[in-house]
Design a protein around this motif. Structure first.
Motif, PDB file in Angstrom:
ATOM      1  N   TYR A  99       0.825  -1.218   0.000  1.00 44.08           N
ATOM      2  CA  TYR A  99       0.000   0.000   0.000  1.00 44.08           C
ATOM      3  C   TYR A  99       0.851   1.258   0.000  1.00 44.08           C
ATOM      4  CZ  TYR A  99      -2.832   3.854   1.710  1.00 44.08           C
ATOM      5  OH  TYR A  99      -3.433   5.074   1.842  1.00 44.08           O
ATOM      6  N   LYS A 101      -0.116   5.552  -0.402  1.00 40.52           N
ATOM      7  CA  LYS A 101      -1.095   6.596  -0.654  1.00 40.52           C
ATOM      8  C   LYS A 101      -0.678   7.404  -1.874  1.00 40.52           C
ATOM      9  CE  LYS A 101      -3.300  10.586   1.524  1.00 40.52           C
ATOM     10  NZ  LYS A 101      -3.373  11.427   2.750  1.00 40.52           N
ATOM     11  N   GLU A 213      -3.980   1.792  -5.232  1.00 43.17           N
ATOM     12  CA  GLU A 213      -3.212   2.143  -4.048  1.00 43.17           C
ATOM     13  C   GLU A 213      -2.274   1.038  -3.582  1.00 43.17           C
ATOM     14  OE1 GLU A 213      -5.885   3.334  -0.983  1.00 43.17           O
ATOM     15  OE2 GLU A 213      -6.707   5.022  -2.108  1.00 43.17           O
ATOM     16  N   ASP A 233     -12.344   4.978  -2.700  1.00 41.39           N
ATOM     17  CA  ASP A 233     -12.501   5.888  -1.560  1.00 41.39           C
ATOM     18  C   ASP A 233     -13.819   6.658  -1.615  1.00 41.39           C
ATOM     19  OD1 ASP A 233     -11.700   7.404  -3.778  1.00 41.39           O
ATOM     20  OD2 ASP A 233     -10.671   8.890  -2.547  1.00 41.39           O
ATOM     21  N   LYS A 234     -14.304   6.967  -2.824  1.00 43.79           N
ATOM     22  CA  LYS A 234     -15.564   7.691  -2.961  1.00 43.79           C
ATOM     23  C   LYS A 234     -16.718   6.935  -2.315  1.00 43.79           C
ATOM     24  CE  LYS A 234     -18.747   9.534  -6.449  1.00 43.79           C
ATOM     25  NZ  LYS A 234     -19.004   9.732  -7.899  1.00 43.79           N
ATOM     26  N   ASN A 236     -16.350   4.879   0.277  1.00 45.30           N
ATOM     27  CA  ASN A 236     -15.851   4.429   1.583  1.00 45.30           C
ATOM     28  C   ASN A 236     -15.218   3.042   1.501  1.00 45.30           C
ATOM     29  OD1 ASN A 236     -16.735   6.781   3.011  1.00 45.30           O
ATOM     30  ND2 ASN A 236     -18.821   5.950   2.985  1.00 45.30           N
ATOM     31  N   TYR A 237     -14.579   2.779   0.356  1.00 41.36           N
ATOM     32  CA  TYR A 237     -13.874   1.519   0.124  1.00 41.36           C
ATOM     33  C   TYR A 237     -14.786   0.306   0.277  1.00 41.36           C
ATOM     34  CZ  TYR A 237      -9.627   4.343   0.212  1.00 41.36           C
ATOM     35  OH  TYR A 237      -8.661   5.282  -0.055  1.00 41.36           O
ATOM     36  N   ARG A 296      -7.864  -1.519  -3.624  1.00 40.24           N
ATOM     37  CA  ARG A 296      -8.229  -0.166  -3.203  1.00 40.24           C
ATOM     38  C   ARG A 296      -7.820   0.853  -4.267  1.00 40.24           C
ATOM     39  NH1 ARG A 296      -8.665   0.601   2.558  1.00 40.24           N
ATOM     40  NH2 ARG A 296      -7.685   2.636   2.319  1.00 40.24           N
ATOM     41  N   TYR A 297      -8.687   1.845  -4.481  1.00 37.05           N
ATOM     42  CA  TYR A 297      -8.431   2.874  -5.493  1.00 37.05           C
ATOM     43  C   TYR A 297      -8.771   4.262  -4.947  1.00 37.05           C
ATOM     44  CZ  TYR A 297      -7.835  -0.665  -9.118  1.00 37.05           C
ATOM     45  OH  TYR A 297      -7.374  -1.717  -9.863  1.00 37.05           O
ATOM     46  N   LYS A 298      -7.984   5.228  -5.379  1.00 31.73           N
ATOM     47  CA  LYS A 298      -8.260   6.638  -5.125  1.00 31.73           C
ATOM     48  C   LYS A 298      -8.898   7.227  -6.369  1.00 31.73           C
ATOM     49  CE  LYS A 298      -7.898  10.804  -3.302  1.00 31.73           C
ATOM     50  NZ  LYS A 298      -8.675  11.217  -2.103  1.00 31.73           N
TER      51      LYS A 298
END
Length: 311
Positions: A99, A101, A213, A233-234, A236-237, A296-298
């Motif tokens: 991971y 950020k 991520e 993340d939009k 809330n994962y 996981r993605y931003k």
């Protein structure tokens, strides 16, 4: 840390020295534990992960020489396997870092990107020079007017894919501004064009506003179609709904042909991904998803496009 348990035979006398009394007190062991934590924090994990910059991943000279082929010549022989090593890359790359950020900066410019990733050659192609990649992967990006996102995405995705030791190419598929955006159509075009250029094993359909991520989220195909952007993340994962197949997904050539690709009928935002999920289900194909802590993605911020009324 491996712990060795050693049995001691202790002789107890009436006169116990100060040092021995100190060693046998709980305060001593508490102080010892605290000192070990401090040593680990200072010397073993000296990185500041919050200030981690994915653009600076490739900094070690040995790492560059071992992993990358800086040759920019002979692009015409890209399809040749004569220059490929005989040894296959390991199933799990030793260069993965887990991971990180993503750093989002509008100060990124194309000149720095081109200078930093000279190893990417022949119009967006890369392959490791010290081993033969296990899969040839085409990244297909449907695009319209998100140039700020594109710079951030390219700076993030290249080191991400390089660390996975992939033989990959990135394709940006744009549509005339006079034509309403049609994601399914663009992905079909990208698939056909990439297939003619190179013998890819895997096709990843990737929105430009999503940054992975965790590089243990392997950009590969499997025997089942993969929905990769499980945790954004939009949202809330969390997975928004079970039938989703948009954002980032991966399919082999055979899987794409089996369902006849994406629908070309969905203009505007949305619809084509849910239709693809229905096509997969109609053909009794199971959608594969990885764990949320890995996938996981931003999402980069943007204005919402006009939705498709038929979605």
């Amino acid at each position: 840390m491996t712990k060795h348990l050693i049995k001691h035979e202790i002789s107890i006398t009436k006169e116990i020295s100060f040092c021995r009394r100190l060693v046998f007190t709980p305060k001593f062991y508490l102080a010892l534990l605290v000192s070990q934590v401090v040593i680990l924090a200072v010397f073993v994990y000296p990185r500041n992960f919050q200030n981690y910059d994915p653009l600076l991943v490739i900094t070690d000279q040995r790492f560059q020489e071992e992993l990358f082929n800086r040759t920019t010549e002979n692009c015409s022989i890209w399809n040749s396997t004569e220059l490929e090593p005989d040894t296959k890359c390991p199933i799990i790359s030793p260069y993965l870092v887990g991971y990180r950020k993503p750093i989002i900066s509008t100060a990124i410019n194309w000149g720095d990107t081109l200078e930093k990733y000279q190893t990417v050659r022949c119009g967006g192609h890369f392959r490791p020079s010290n081993c033969k990649a296990r899969q040839k992967v085409a990244l297909l990006i449907p695009f319209r007017d998100r140039y700020a996102h594109l710079k951030i995405f390219m700076n993030h995705i290249h080191p991400f894919l390089m660390r996975q030791q992939l033989d990959y190419g990135i394709y940006l598929i744009d549509l005339d501004d006079k034509i309403m955006f049609n994601r399914g159509l663009l992905l079909n075009i990208g698939f056909l064009e990439a297939s003619q250029e190179y013998d890819y094993d895997c096709y990843i359909f990737h929105d430009v506003d999503l940054l992975p991520e965790n590089d243990y989220n392997l950009y590969r195909c499997s025997d089942l179609p993969r929905h990769m952007s499980v945790a954004i993340d939009k949202f809330n994962y969390k997975l928004p709904y079970d039938a989703i197949f948009g954002g980032v997904s991966a399919m082999t050539k055979d899987q794409i042909y089996f369902v006849n690709g994406f629908s070309n009928k969905f203009s505007g935002w949305g619809g084509e991904d849910d239709d693809m999920y229905n096509r997969l289900k109609f053909h009794h194909m199971t959608v594969m998803r990885s764990m949320e802590d890995v996938s996981r993605y931003k999402m980069l911020k943007h204005e919402q496009s006009a939705p498709n009324p038929k979605r």
